[in-house]
Design a protein around this motif. Sequence first.
Motif, PDB file in Angstrom:
ATOM      1  N   ASP A  13       0.821  -1.216   0.000  1.00 50.41           N
ATOM      2  CA  ASP A  13       0.000   0.000   0.000  1.00 50.41           C
ATOM      3  C   ASP A  13       0.850   1.259   0.000  1.00 50.41           C
ATOM      4  O   ASP A  13       0.553   2.219  -0.733  1.00 50.41           O
ATOM      5  CB  ASP A  13      -0.940  -0.004   1.209  1.00 50.41           C
ATOM      6  CG  ASP A  13      -2.012  -1.081   1.114  1.00 50.41           C
ATOM      7  OD1 ASP A  13      -2.270  -1.543  -0.019  1.00 50.41           O
ATOM      8  OD2 ASP A  13      -2.573  -1.472   2.148  1.00 50.41           O
ATOM      9  N   LYS A  14       1.886   1.264   0.796  1.00 53.16           N
ATOM     10  CA  LYS A  14       2.764   2.437   0.870  1.00 53.16           C
ATOM     11  C   LYS A  14       3.432   2.706  -0.473  1.00 53.16           C
ATOM     12  O   LYS A  14       3.485   3.846  -0.954  1.00 53.16           O
ATOM     13  CB  LYS A  14       3.825   2.235   1.955  1.00 53.16           C
ATOM     14  CG  LYS A  14       4.759   3.417   2.125  1.00 53.16           C
ATOM     15  CD  LYS A  14       5.789   3.146   3.214  1.00 53.16           C
ATOM     16  CE  LYS A  14       6.763   4.309   3.340  1.00 53.16           C
ATOM     17  NZ  LYS A  14       7.801   4.033   4.371  1.00 53.16           N
ATOM     18  N   ILE A  15       3.940   1.647  -1.115  1.00 53.35           N
ATOM     19  CA  ILE A  15       4.607   1.799  -2.413  1.00 53.35           C
ATOM     20  C   ILE A  15       3.606   2.229  -3.480  1.00 53.35           C
ATOM     21  O   ILE A  15       3.901   3.088  -4.318  1.00 53.35           O
ATOM     22  CB  ILE A  15       5.329   0.494  -2.800  1.00 53.35           C
ATOM     23  CG1 ILE A  15       6.504   0.254  -1.850  1.00 53.35           C
ATOM     24  CG2 ILE A  15       5.812   0.544  -4.247  1.00 53.35           C
ATOM     25  CD1 ILE A  15       7.109  -1.128  -1.930  1.00 53.35           C
ATOM     26  N   ASN A  16       2.401   1.675  -3.437  1.00 48.94           N
ATOM     27  CA  ASN A  16       1.375   2.065  -4.414  1.00 48.94           C
ATOM     28  C   ASN A  16       0.979   3.532  -4.263  1.00 48.94           C
ATOM     29  O   ASN A  16       0.668   4.198  -5.260  1.00 48.94           O
ATOM     30  CB  ASN A  16       0.150   1.161  -4.301  1.00 48.94           C
ATOM     31  CG  ASN A  16       0.299  -0.125  -5.099  1.00 48.94           C
ATOM     32  OD1 ASN A  16       1.096  -0.192  -6.039  1.00 48.94           O
ATOM     33  ND2 ASN A  16      -0.453  -1.144  -4.740  1.00 48.94           N
ATOM     34  N   ARG A  17       0.990   4.038  -3.044  1.00 47.96           N
ATOM     35  CA  ARG A  17       0.700   5.467  -2.848  1.00 47.96           C
ATOM     36  C   ARG A  17       1.777   6.320  -3.518  1.00 47.96           C
ATOM     37  O   ARG A  17       1.479   7.345  -4.148  1.00 47.96           O
ATOM     38  CB  ARG A  17       0.594   5.789  -1.366  1.00 47.96           C
ATOM     39  CG  ARG A  17      -0.712   5.339  -0.722  1.00 47.96           C
ATOM     40  CD  ARG A  17      -0.934   5.980   0.630  1.00 47.96           C
ATOM     41  NE  ARG A  17       0.081   5.610   1.606  1.00 47.96           N
ATOM     42  CZ  ARG A  17       0.017   4.530   2.391  1.00 47.96           C
ATOM     43  NH1 ARG A  17      -1.041   3.704   2.302  1.00 47.96           N
ATOM     44  NH2 ARG A  17       0.965   4.267   3.259  1.00 47.96           N
ATOM     45  N   GLU A  18       3.022   5.892  -3.369  1.00 42.65           N
ATOM     46  CA  GLU A  18       4.120   6.619  -4.025  1.00 42.65           C
ATOM     47  C   GLU A  18       4.001   6.513  -5.544  1.00 42.65           C
ATOM     48  O   GLU A  18       4.238   7.479  -6.270  1.00 42.65           O
ATOM     49  CB  GLU A  18       5.468   6.079  -3.540  1.00 42.65           C
ATOM     50  CG  GLU A  18       5.732   6.357  -2.068  1.00 42.65           C
ATOM     51  CD  GLU A  18       7.141   5.985  -1.647  1.00 42.65           C
ATOM     52  OE1 GLU A  18       8.038   5.960  -2.507  1.00 42.65           O
ATOM     53  OE2 GLU A  18       7.343   5.725  -0.457  1.00 42.65           O
ATOM     54  N   MET A  19       3.649   5.347  -6.031  1.00 40.38           N
ATOM     55  CA  MET A  19       3.422   5.158  -7.462  1.00 40.38           C
ATOM     56  C   MET A  19       2.309   6.079  -7.949  1.00 40.38           C
ATOM     57  O   MET A  19       2.392   6.694  -9.007  1.00 40.38           O
ATOM     58  CB  MET A  19       3.028   3.706  -7.762  1.00 40.38           C
ATOM     59  CG  MET A  19       4.128   2.693  -7.514  1.00 40.38           C
ATOM     60  SD  MET A  19       5.225   2.553  -8.937  1.00 40.38           S
ATOM     61  CE  MET A  19       6.040   1.012  -8.569  1.00 40.38           C
ATOM     62  N   GLY A  20       1.249   6.162  -7.151  1.00 39.22           N
ATOM     63  CA  GLY A  20       0.116   7.001  -7.518  1.00 39.22           C
ATOM     64  C   GLY A  20       0.507   8.462  -7.674  1.00 39.22           C
ATOM     65  O   GLY A  20       0.047   9.143  -8.613  1.00 39.22           O
ATOM     66  N   ARG A  21       1.357   8.955  -6.777  1.00 35.50           N
ATOM     67  CA  ARG A  21       1.812  10.345  -6.869  1.00 35.50           C
ATOM     68  C   ARG A  21       2.633  10.573  -8.144  1.00 35.50           C
ATOM     69  O   ARG A  21       2.535  11.613  -8.788  1.00 35.50           O
ATOM     70  CB  ARG A  21       2.630  10.720  -5.628  1.00 35.50           C
ATOM     71  CG  ARG A  21       1.794  10.915  -4.376  1.00 35.50           C
ATOM     72  CD  ARG A  21       2.581  11.580  -3.264  1.00 35.50           C
ATOM     73  NE  ARG A  21       3.576  10.712  -2.702  1.00 35.50           N
ATOM     74  CZ  ARG A  21       3.380   9.868  -1.690  1.00 35.50           C
ATOM     75  NH1 ARG A  21       2.167   9.760  -1.154  1.00 35.50           N
ATOM     76  NH2 ARG A  21       4.357   9.129  -1.222  1.00 35.50           N
ATOM     77  N   ILE A  22       3.409   9.571  -8.509  1.00 31.17           N
ATOM     78  CA  ILE A  22       4.203   9.667  -9.751  1.00 31.17           C
ATOM     79  C   ILE A  22       3.265   9.663 -10.963  1.00 31.17           C
ATOM     80  O   ILE A  22       3.427  10.468 -11.897  1.00 31.17           O
ATOM     81  CB  ILE A  22       5.215   8.504  -9.848  1.00 31.17           C
ATOM     82  CG1 ILE A  22       6.337   8.698  -8.815  1.00 31.17           C
ATOM     83  CG2 ILE A  22       5.786   8.383 -11.251  1.00 31.17           C
ATOM     84  CD1 ILE A  22       7.256   7.511  -8.659  1.00 31.17           C
ATOM     85  N   LEU A  23       2.281   8.782 -10.944  1.00 29.27           N
ATOM     86  CA  LEU A  23       1.370   8.643 -12.092  1.00 29.27           C
ATOM     87  C   LEU A  23       0.524   9.902 -12.325  1.00 29.27           C
ATOM     88  O   LEU A  23       0.034  10.105 -13.439  1.00 29.27           O
ATOM     89  CB  LEU A  23       0.474   7.422 -11.894  1.00 29.27           C
ATOM     90  CG  LEU A  23       1.195   6.067 -11.980  1.00 29.27           C
ATOM     91  CD1 LEU A  23       0.283   4.950 -11.525  1.00 29.27           C
ATOM     92  CD2 LEU A  23       1.710   5.813 -13.387  1.00 29.27           C
ATOM     93  N   GLU A  24       0.373  10.738 -11.306  1.00 29.14           N
ATOM     94  CA  GLU A  24      -0.354  12.006 -11.482  1.00 29.14           C
ATOM     95  C   GLU A  24       0.343  12.938 -12.477  1.00 29.14           C
ATOM     96  O   GLU A  24      -0.283  13.860 -13.008  1.00 29.14           O
ATOM     97  CB  GLU A  24      -0.503  12.715 -10.133  1.00 29.14           C
ATOM     98  CG  GLU A  24      -1.473  12.023  -9.191  1.00 29.14           C
ATOM     99  CD  GLU A  24      -1.489  12.656  -7.814  1.00 29.14           C
ATOM    100  OE1 GLU A  24      -0.725  13.646  -7.604  1.00 29.14           O
ATOM    101  OE2 GLU A  24      -2.220  12.180  -6.924  1.00 29.14           O
ATOM    102  N   ASN A  25       1.636  12.683 -12.731  1.00 30.91           N
ATOM    103  CA  ASN A  25       2.386  13.506 -13.675  1.00 30.91           C
ATOM    104  C   ASN A  25       2.136  13.126 -15.127  1.00 30.91           C
ATOM    105  O   ASN A  25       2.621  13.803 -16.046  1.00 30.91           O
ATOM    106  CB  ASN A  25       3.896  13.395 -13.385  1.00 30.91           C
ATOM    107  CG  ASN A  25       4.287  14.002 -12.054  1.00 30.91           C
ATOM    108  OD1 ASN A  25       4.472  15.208 -11.936  1.00 30.91           O
ATOM    109  ND2 ASN A  25       4.408  13.155 -11.029  1.00 30.91           N
ATOM    110  N   PHE A  26       1.379  12.041 -15.353  1.00 33.23           N
ATOM    111  CA  PHE A  26       1.203  11.543 -16.726  1.00 33.23           C
ATOM    112  C   PHE A  26      -0.256  11.603 -17.160  1.00 33.23           C
ATOM    113  O   PHE A  26      -1.158  11.647 -16.360  1.00 33.23           O
ATOM    114  CB  PHE A  26       1.721  10.114 -16.834  1.00 33.23           C
ATOM    115  CG  PHE A  26       3.212  10.013 -16.609  1.00 33.23           C
ATOM    116  CD1 PHE A  26       4.090  10.166 -17.674  1.00 33.23           C
ATOM    117  CD2 PHE A  26       3.718   9.811 -15.335  1.00 33.23           C
ATOM    118  CE1 PHE A  26       5.466  10.063 -17.467  1.00 33.23           C
ATOM    119  CE2 PHE A  26       5.091   9.736 -15.131  1.00 33.23           C
ATOM    120  CZ  PHE A  26       5.967   9.866 -16.193  1.00 33.23           C
TER     121      PHE A  26
END
Length: 409
Positions: free
Chosen positions: A396-409
């Motif tokens: 869950d923690k890693i997916n939250r970080e992934m989610g923040r990155i994906l907001e840039n695309f």
Amino acid sequence: MDKKFVMGIVLLIFLGIVIGCSKDVQEDKRDEKSPQQDMEESQKEKDPIQEKIQEMTVEEKVGQMVMVGLEGHSLDEHVQEMIENHYVGGFILFSKNIENPQQLVNLTDDLKNANGKNSIPLFLSIDEEGGRVSRMPPEFKKLPPNGAIGKKNDPMLSHEIGRTIAKQIKSLGFNMDFAPVLDINSNPNNPVIGDRSFSSDEKIVSELGIQTMKGIQSENILSVVKHFPGHGDTDVDSHLGLPLVNKDIDELMELELLPFKKAIDNGADTVMVAHILYDKIDPQHPATLSKPIIQGILREQLGFNGLIITDDMTMGAIMENYDIGEAAIQSIKAGSDIVLVCHEYENEVKVLDALKNAVENGEIPEDRIDQSLYRILKIKKDYGLADEKIEDIEIDKINREMGRILENF
């Protein structure tokens, strides 16, 4: 006899004795060393890595120079044999080995546990580039390909992506990632690179590639930059056949080699070499088997002193053109440190046996493999590799970080 003459002789003898004694005292003082100096000199003389190498058998040395794949989702007798009898230096896992996060952690933990009797920890590696080259279980969010990242052209974003990839694979027990791709997408007919490359612009490839590499390294994961000297200008997939690039060294230095040179200057410590024939540089051998390319270009011209790993020797570029055992021998003679053998137990055994026999019959001098072994053991030590179990996956923690990155695309 003249008294003045006698007195002169006596004076000369006296001065000689005084000077001699003074010189002896000075030499004694020079010979005297503080305990700190003694300890420092003793530490210089005792290199623990060299001491370890001197204790190892030929089988143990050769084993460290081979990384292998495995079949299925758990350990079998072949994996046990690779560890217990062949002392392999590491494993690479693929999608075929992965069902879900917990199974994957169990697998990496089991590999470490099986290696417990060996004093040298394993490389546990994976190809995790993002985009279409991702081995992660479906429970993790997916990152975009490098081509999409290149269009954003944001170095800070690339660093964050590298760091997050490293966190992801570390949580599953890995310590090495075959990424980033530093190939320049210069050939639109390229069937294998495409959007795995950041760009057709070498400056974008260099800057974003270096930042991704540093992001991976920031989490104490080994980043293996690839595919040296450059797979971008090929029109054959090296998984299927042997690509040919008709460029000389000057042409490569003007484009393909630039990202690798800049990455080396910025702390790259591991490089993967590709199965590509550069006929103007070495008409007989692809880069993975070529001394002019590995030793001449990568080591000498680019000044790389780190670890050199081949691309998978079971790819069509090698298997369709060479005996895999002979190819492994040639690759080590050319300057590779680690031979990657990803598929089929028989291929792994053939490579290990061929290298062992080549050392024992003198075809490969033992001091040659000791050079590679030193680099392998040093990088394992520098990165603090250890066969420790994973306690928490933190999806869950890693997916939250992934989610923040994906907001840039």
